[in-house]
Design a protein around this motif. Structure first.
Motif, PDB file in Angstrom:
ATOM      1  N   GLU A  53      38.405  41.853 -18.087  1.00 46.04           N
ATOM      2  CA  GLU A  53      37.148  41.703 -18.714  1.00 46.04           C
ATOM      3  C   GLU A  53      37.782  41.731 -20.384  1.00 46.04           C
ATOM      4  O   GLU A  53      37.373  40.942 -21.182  1.00 46.04           O
ATOM      5  CB  GLU A  53      36.212  42.629 -18.261  1.00 46.04           C
ATOM      6  N   ALA A  54      38.422  42.699 -20.356  1.00 47.17           N
ATOM      7  CA  ALA A  54      39.018  43.133 -22.032  1.00 47.17           C
ATOM      8  C   ALA A  54      40.047  41.846 -22.296  1.00 47.17           C
ATOM      9  O   ALA A  54      40.010  41.270 -23.638  1.00 47.17           O
ATOM     10  CB  ALA A  54      39.743  44.300 -22.132  1.00 47.17           C
ATOM     11  N   ALA A  55      40.833  41.476 -21.438  1.00 47.28           N
ATOM     12  CA  ALA A  55      41.642  40.159 -21.564  1.00 47.28           C
ATOM     13  C   ALA A  55      40.846  38.915 -21.891  1.00 47.28           C
ATOM     14  O   ALA A  55      41.292  38.265 -22.797  1.00 47.28           O
ATOM     15  CB  ALA A  55      42.493  40.171 -20.755  1.00 47.28           C
ATOM     16  N   MET A  56      39.759  38.781 -21.416  1.00 49.86           N
ATOM     17  CA  MET A  56      39.120  37.537 -21.580  1.00 49.86           C
ATOM     18  C   MET A  56      38.513  37.673 -22.906  1.00 49.86           C
ATOM     19  O   MET A  56      38.513  36.536 -23.662  1.00 49.86           O
ATOM     20  CB  MET A  56      37.840  37.404 -20.520  1.00 49.86           C
ATOM     21  N   SER A 324      32.720  43.056 -22.859  1.00 54.46           N
ATOM     22  CA  SER A 324      31.627  42.367 -22.454  1.00 54.46           C
ATOM     23  C   SER A 324      30.496  41.987 -23.518  1.00 54.46           C
ATOM     24  O   SER A 324      30.061  40.938 -23.422  1.00 54.46           O
ATOM     25  CB  SER A 324      30.880  43.314 -21.473  1.00 54.46           C
ATOM     26  N   VAL A 325      30.533  42.709 -24.620  1.00 56.17           N
ATOM     27  CA  VAL A 325      30.115  42.252 -25.970  1.00 56.17           C
ATOM     28  C   VAL A 325      30.501  40.995 -26.401  1.00 56.17           C
ATOM     29  O   VAL A 325      29.629  40.219 -26.679  1.00 56.17           O
ATOM     30  CB  VAL A 325      30.112  43.351 -26.786  1.00 56.17           C
ATOM     31  N   LEU A 326      31.853  40.972 -26.647  1.00 57.46           N
ATOM     32  CA  LEU A 326      32.363  39.759 -27.225  1.00 57.46           C
ATOM     33  C   LEU A 326      32.091  38.687 -26.305  1.00 57.46           C
ATOM     34  O   LEU A 326      31.788  37.278 -26.846  1.00 57.46           O
ATOM     35  CB  LEU A 326      33.966  39.984 -27.319  1.00 57.46           C
ATOM     36  N   LEU A 327      32.193  38.656 -24.958  1.00 51.18           N
ATOM     37  CA  LEU A 327      32.027  37.762 -24.121  1.00 51.18           C
ATOM     38  C   LEU A 327      30.567  37.264 -24.072  1.00 51.18           C
ATOM     39  O   LEU A 327      30.378  36.051 -24.014  1.00 51.18           O
ATOM     40  CB  LEU A 327      32.372  37.937 -22.550  1.00 51.18           C
ATOM     41  N   ALA A 328      29.548  38.088 -24.017  1.00 51.27           N
ATOM     42  CA  ALA A 328      28.344  37.665 -24.335  1.00 51.27           C
ATOM     43  C   ALA A 328      28.014  36.970 -25.782  1.00 51.27           C
ATOM     44  O   ALA A 328      27.184  35.774 -25.830  1.00 51.27           O
ATOM     45  CB  ALA A 328      27.372  38.886 -24.247  1.00 51.27           C
ATOM     46  N   VAL A 329      28.592  37.305 -26.751  1.00 56.36           N
ATOM     47  CA  VAL A 329      28.481  36.790 -27.943  1.00 56.36           C
ATOM     48  C   VAL A 329      29.215  35.500 -28.131  1.00 56.36           C
ATOM     49  O   VAL A 329      28.580  34.548 -28.680  1.00 56.36           O
ATOM     50  CB  VAL A 329      29.079  37.720 -29.184  1.00 56.36           C
ATOM     51  N   ALA A 330      30.136  35.413 -27.343  1.00 55.66           N
ATOM     52  CA  ALA A 330      31.099  34.118 -27.106  1.00 55.66           C
ATOM     53  C   ALA A 330      30.089  32.869 -26.383  1.00 55.66           C
ATOM     54  O   ALA A 330      29.946  31.720 -27.040  1.00 55.66           O
ATOM     55  CB  ALA A 330      32.145  34.158 -26.568  1.00 55.66           C
ATOM     56  N   ALA A 331      29.417  33.397 -25.543  1.00 58.65           N
ATOM     57  CA  ALA A 331      28.563  32.520 -24.667  1.00 58.65           C
ATOM     58  C   ALA A 331      27.478  32.064 -25.470  1.00 58.65           C
ATOM     59  O   ALA A 331      27.285  31.005 -25.714  1.00 58.65           O
ATOM     60  CB  ALA A 331      28.119  33.277 -23.537  1.00 58.65           C
ATOM     61  N   LEU A 332      26.832  32.852 -26.287  1.00 59.95           N
ATOM     62  CA  LEU A 332      25.669  32.531 -27.259  1.00 59.95           C
ATOM     63  C   LEU A 332      26.205  31.612 -28.353  1.00 59.95           C
ATOM     64  O   LEU A 332      25.165  30.877 -28.730  1.00 59.95           O
ATOM     65  CB  LEU A 332      24.846  33.663 -27.651  1.00 59.95           C
ATOM     66  N   GLY A 333      27.128  31.805 -28.745  1.00 54.36           N
ATOM     67  CA  GLY A 333      28.073  30.972 -29.772  1.00 54.36           C
ATOM     68  C   GLY A 333      28.454  29.781 -29.226  1.00 54.36           C
ATOM     69  O   GLY A 333      28.898  28.953 -30.133  1.00 54.36           O
ATOM     70  N   GLY A 334      28.404  29.326 -28.013  1.00 60.74           N
ATOM     71  CA  GLY A 334      28.836  28.256 -27.461  1.00 60.74           C
ATOM     72  C   GLY A 334      30.329  28.021 -27.372  1.00 60.74           C
ATOM     73  O   GLY A 334      30.800  26.898 -27.184  1.00 60.74           O
ATOM     74  N   ASP A 335      31.071  29.332 -27.090  1.00 58.27           N
ATOM     75  CA  ASP A 335      32.354  29.102 -26.533  1.00 58.27           C
ATOM     76  C   ASP A 335      32.617  28.182 -25.529  1.00 58.27           C
ATOM     77  O   ASP A 335      32.061  28.836 -24.349  1.00 58.27           O
ATOM     78  CB  ASP A 335      33.275  30.236 -26.580  1.00 58.27           C
ATOM     79  N   ASP A 336      33.220  27.239 -25.503  1.00 55.47           N
ATOM     80  CA  ASP A 336      33.348  26.256 -24.241  1.00 55.47           C
ATOM     81  C   ASP A 336      33.789  26.853 -23.114  1.00 55.47           C
ATOM     82  O   ASP A 336      33.273  26.830 -21.950  1.00 55.47           O
ATOM     83  CB  ASP A 336      34.129  24.892 -24.471  1.00 55.47           C
ATOM     84  N   ALA A 337      34.957  27.569 -23.020  1.00 55.48           N
ATOM     85  CA  ALA A 337      35.642  28.131 -21.855  1.00 55.48           C
ATOM     86  C   ALA A 337      34.597  29.326 -21.331  1.00 55.48           C
ATOM     87  O   ALA A 337      34.351  29.224 -20.064  1.00 55.48           O
ATOM     88  CB  ALA A 337      36.922  28.856 -22.292  1.00 55.48           C
ATOM     89  N   THR A 338      34.080  30.096 -22.108  1.00 54.71           N
ATOM     90  CA  THR A 338      33.248  31.178 -21.874  1.00 54.71           C
ATOM     91  C   THR A 338      32.037  30.616 -21.054  1.00 54.71           C
ATOM     92  O   THR A 338      31.517  30.976 -20.166  1.00 54.71           O
ATOM     93  CB  THR A 338      32.881  32.115 -22.915  1.00 54.71           C
ATOM     94  N   CYS A 339      31.392  29.447 -21.597  1.00 49.18           N
ATOM     95  CA  CYS A 339      30.348  28.782 -21.173  1.00 49.18           C
ATOM     96  C   CYS A 339      30.319  28.162 -19.857  1.00 49.18           C
ATOM     97  O   CYS A 339      29.657  28.479 -18.992  1.00 49.18           O
ATOM     98  CB  CYS A 339      29.861  27.804 -22.237  1.00 49.18           C
TER      99      CYS A 339
END
Length: 357
Positions: A53-56, A324-339
């Motif tokens: 999760e941290a690596a992601m 986990s915070v950064l991943l959630a922020v990335a999803a809300l920000g539209g990061d393609d890979a995370t989405c």
């Protein structure tokens, strides 16, 4: 290093400024060891799930070389049977401190590898990691029960534990979808995995009796949504049913009821699940609510907060909480890979059985 463009992606009102995002990224990199391992914090242990999760999170920050070193660490430490141990002590030796092997810990490498590939387009990496993912999935599916659920671990002596955890099986559901996506990309079809995924999803959706009763834990509440087994109306109904049970307005999400303890990791993962349901506004609110856990010195996040005592507990700044915070922020920000990874629409869904088994 992370680029200004990547840092800007992690800007979210009331959650992270560009400077704060960069600070959190530096905090994660400071904990990562030179061999690629990412322990909970320096001096504590590493487990394969939280390490991934941290690596992601490093990938969403554009720190692709650091993320790749984390996956290479997994490749080097994988057991011959495809598994990893549950815990490795921080330090040069990386001594194993828990020789149990947990199925969701082992499966999660597929989520991270697929996310890294989508983040970088690195086909050589995917080809190199494919044997690691394949053997990990085969080990996990060796614990699948006739009802589709996945036994949660093997003891230190190798004895299988047939009891299944809903959180763990839901995470494995997500991992199997990512593993099948990897199999498609490397042109190595795995029809048995499709059947296994379908049976697992059916068990999660239709047979709660096949899992240990852990409904006091918030992870059992939202993980069927986060893991992609529930979508649409079923997902919304599940989240609504226990919202007031687990969510503490202004503070975050309880780890377990009735304890007066909110935790950052569970809160951020719930935000990811809400985003996947199309409820970005509520996801944003949850992330804003947990900023009281942010440590201004390191940019990392405290694991939890006992609100009756107004006290941080435990006094640990964990990499997986920040991740986990950064991943959630990335999803809300539209990061393609995370989405793609957490949205689930483009992941294989498996072959559901025609009837109950």
């Amino acid at each position: 290093m992370s680029s200004p463009e990547r840092t800007e992606l992690l800007v979210l009102p009331g959650v992270l400024t560009a400077d704060q995002a960069a600070h959190t990224i530096r905090g994660l990199l400071a904990v990562q060891r030179s061999d690629g391992a990412i322990p909970w914090f320096r001096g504590h242990h590493l487990d394969p799930w939280d390490h991934t999760e941290a690596a992601m999170a490093l990938d969403v920050a554009g720190e692709h070389e650091a993320a790749e070193r984390a996956y290479d660490w997994l490749g080097r430490h994988q057991n011959d049977d495809g598994s990893w141990y549950a815990a490795y002590q921080d330090g040069d030796a990386g001594d194993v401190t828990d020789r149990g092997r947990e199925s969701n810990f082992v499966a999660y490498v597929a989520v991270g590898v697929w996310h890294h590939y989508l983040s970088t387009g690195d086909e050589a990496f995917l080809d190199r990691m494919w044997p690691t993912v394949r053997s990990a999935v085969e080990w996990v599916l060796g614990l699948q029960q006739p009802g589709g659920q996945i036994g949660w671990k093997r003891e230190t002596d190798g004895t299988p534990v047939d009891d299944a955890l809903l959180t763990g099986s839901s995470s494995i559901h997500h991992a199997l979808g990512c593993a099948l996506a990897i199999a498609d990309a490397v042109e190595s079809p795995q029809p048995d995995w499709e059947l296994a995924l379908g049976a697992l999803g059916h068990a999660i959706r239709r047979h709660p009796e096949r899992f240990l009763d852990k409904n006091r834990y918030s992870m059992d509440w939202y993980y069927p949504v986060l893991g992609g087994a529930l979508r649409g109306t079923e997902a919304k109904d599940r989240i609504e049913a226990d919202w007031e049970k687990f969510v503490v307005p202004g503070l975050g999400v309880r780890c377990v009821v009735p304890n007066p303890w909110v935790t950052g990791g569970e809160s951020a993962e719930l935000a990811l699940a809400l985003w996947a349901m199309g409820e970005s506004d509520r996801a944003l609110t949850i992330l804003q609510d947990i900023q009281h856990l942010r440590d201004s010195r390191t940019g990392l996040y405290w694991t939890g907060y006992v609100f009756e005592d107004r006290a941080v507990w435990p006094e640990e700044l964990t990499t997986w909480t920040a991740g986990s915070v950064l991943l959630a922020v990335a999803a809300l920000g539209g990061d393609d890979a995370t989405c793609q990874v957490f949205g689930g629409e483009l992941l294989p869904s498996g072959v559901e059985p025609d009837c109950c088994v």
